[in-house]
Design an enzyme around this catalytic site. Structure first.
Site, PDB file in Angstrom:
ATOM      1  N   GLY A 197      44.341  38.537  32.061  1.00  0.00           N
ATOM      2  CA  GLY A 197      44.271  37.637  30.924  1.00  0.00           C
ATOM      3  C   GLY A 197      43.699  36.309  31.388  1.00  0.00           C
ATOM      4  N   ARG A 210      37.295  37.616  39.782  1.00  0.00           N
ATOM      5  CA  ARG A 210      36.986  38.181  38.460  1.00  0.00           C
ATOM      6  C   ARG A 210      35.892  37.328  37.828  1.00  0.00           C
ATOM      7  NH1 ARG A 210      41.006  41.045  35.518  1.00  0.00           N
ATOM      8  NH2 ARG A 210      39.231  41.832  34.345  1.00  0.00           N
ATOM      9  N   ASP A 260      37.704  36.074  26.884  1.00  0.00           N
ATOM     10  CA  ASP A 260      37.561  35.700  28.287  1.00  0.00           C
ATOM     11  C   ASP A 260      36.504  34.622  28.473  1.00  0.00           C
ATOM     12  OD1 ASP A 260      39.073  37.685  30.407  1.00  0.00           O
ATOM     13  OD2 ASP A 260      38.823  38.553  28.426  1.00  0.00           O
TER      14      ASP A 260
END
Length: 349
Positions: A50, A92, A240
Site C-alpha cells: 500500500g 517498489r 499508487d
C-alpha cells in the site's frame, strides 16, 4: 480481535513493527525491524504494502540507515544517506509515496546540515515519526471528504486494499466506510478478490469484517454482474501514483473496473493522499509499472495452476485513464475534471 495495524513504532526500543501481510488472513504475526536492509526486504517482499504504508516504512528505514552512517562530517554522512535512500527507493518503483517520503527525509537532513551529525540523526528519527502521524491525519481527512459524496444505504465496490492495512490507520478508500460505520449508516461493501495476490479477499475483506462492516467478497470477473444488478452506487479505490493529468496507477484490474463503472454510469472515486499525486509525471504513460514474478500467477499457493514453463505476463499495476474518473478525493478537498487544471490549483492552495 484487536485492531489490525500495518505499522507500529516502538519508541522505547527504537524498532519498527510490521504486520506480515503475506500470511493474512490465516495468521496474524508482527515482525520487528531496525535496519535499512530489513526494511528494503519488507517492502520488496510485500510484508508491508500500500503506497502510504510503504512511504512511512521507508522513512523509518532511512532513519535506520542514518543511525549507522558516518559521523565525522556532514558530507560523508549525507553521501551514505543518499546511497541508502536510492537503495530503498528501488524496492517498489510504482508507488510515488516511497520516493516522496525519502525525499522529505533527505530534505530534513539538508535543512540541518550545520548541526552536529548526532543531532541530525535524532532529528531524522522525529521526522519519520511525524510522517507516520501525518499519514493518520491525512487518511481521516480523505474519509471526511469522501463521505460527503455518499449516503446512507449506499453500495460500494472497492478493488485491492486501500484500507487500514495499506496505511497507518483508517485507510484511504476505506476511510469513509469506517466513518459511515461510526455514523450508524446501513451500507454494503463489495470487495474484489484482486488477482493474483488476492489483497481484496485476504486484506480488505478481513479488516472490514473484523470492524463489523457488511462486506461481501467477489471474484474480479463478477464485478460487471454485480454492477448490472444495481448493487453498486459508487466505486472507491486507492492509488499508487496519479499523473498531472489525472491518469491513475493502481493495482492491476482497476482500469477494468473503471471501464465497467463508466459503462453502467457509476461514479468512480480515487482516494488519494496528496503525496500520491506526482505533478512531475505528465501522463499515465510516464508511470513505471512494476512487473512481478510469474509464480504469483502459476503457483501462488504451492499448487501449479498453469503448465510449467508457460510464458507469464504479470504487471502489478495498470493505469486508469483520467476520462474514467469522476473525482479524485484528497485530504485537501475534492478534485473534479478537468484534472490537469484542477490538480494544479490543489497545490496552489
Amino acid at each position: 480481535m484487536a485492531e489490525l495495524l500495518a505499522i507500529k513504532w516502538d519508541d522505547n526500543r527504537d524498532k519498527l513493527i510490521l504486520l506480515d501481510q503475506t500470511i493474512l488472513p490465516n495468521k496474524i504475526e508482527y515482525i520487528e525491524y531496525d535496519t535499512a536492509e530489513g526494511v528494503y526486504d519488507s517492502i520488496k517482499d510485500m510484508i508491508v504494502r500500500g503506497a502510504p504504508a510503504i512511504g512511512v516504512t521507508a522513512a523509518y528505514g532511512l532513519y535506520f540507515a542514518a543511525k549507522v552512517a558516518p559521523e565525522d562530517n556532514f558530507e560523508n554522512f549525507f553521501k551514505y544517506l543518499k546511497e541508502k535512500s536510492s537503495y530503498l527507493d528501488s524496492s517498489r518503483p510504482t508507488a510515488v509515496n516511497l520516493s516522496w517520503a525519502l525525499k522529505v527525509m533527505e530534505s530534513k537532513a539538508l535543512e540541518n546540515k550545520d548541526k552536529d551529525v548526532k543531532e541530525i540523526k535524532s532529528i531524522l528519527r522525529e521526522e519519520a515519526k511525524r510522517i507516520h502521524e501525518e499519514d493518520i491525519e491525512i487518511c481521516k481527512a480523505i474519509g471526511e471528504n469522501l463521505i460527503t459524496l455518499l449516503k446512507d444505504g449506499v453500495g460500494i465496490l472497492t478493488h485491492c486494499n486501500a484500507g487500514q492495512l495499506a496505511t497507518s490507520k483508517y485507510g484511504t478508500a476505506t476511510s469513509p466506510m469506517y466513518l459511515a460505520k461510526e455514523k450508524g449508516w446501513n451500507f454494503k461493501v463489495y470487495s474484489d478478490e484482486t488477482r493474483p495476490r488476492l489483497q481484496g479477499s485476504t486484506l480488505t475483506a478481513l479488516e472490514l469484517y473484523e470492524a463489523g462492516i457488511d462486506v461481501t467478497t467477489i471474484t474480479d470477473n463478477m464485478a460487471a454482474m454485480v454492477m448490472s444488478q444495481g448493487k453498486i452506487d459508487a466505486v472507491i479505490v486507492g492509488c499508487d501514483r496519479i499523473a498531472a493529468n489525472g491518469d491513475t496507477a493502481n493495482k492491476i484490474g482497476t482500469m477494468g473496473v473503471s471501464i465497467l463503472a463508466k459503462y453502467f454510469g457509476i461514479p468512480m472515486y480515487i482516494a488519494a493522499p496528496t503525496p500520491s499525486i506526482d505533478m512531475n509525471t505528465k501522463t499515465g504513460k510516464d508511470i513505471p509499472i512494476e512487473e512481478r514474478n510469474s509464480e504469483e500467477i502459476t503457483s501462488r499457493f504451492g499448487v501449479w495452476t498453469a503448465p510449467k514453463g508457460v510464458k507469464v505476463y504479470n504487471p502489478g499495476f495498470d493505469v486508469t485513464p483520467h476520462e474514467n474518473i469522476t473525482a479524485i478525493v484528497t485530504e485537501k478537498g475534492i478534485v473534479y475534471p478537468p484534472f490537469k487544471e484542477n490538480l494544479k490549483k490543489l497545490f496552489e492552495k
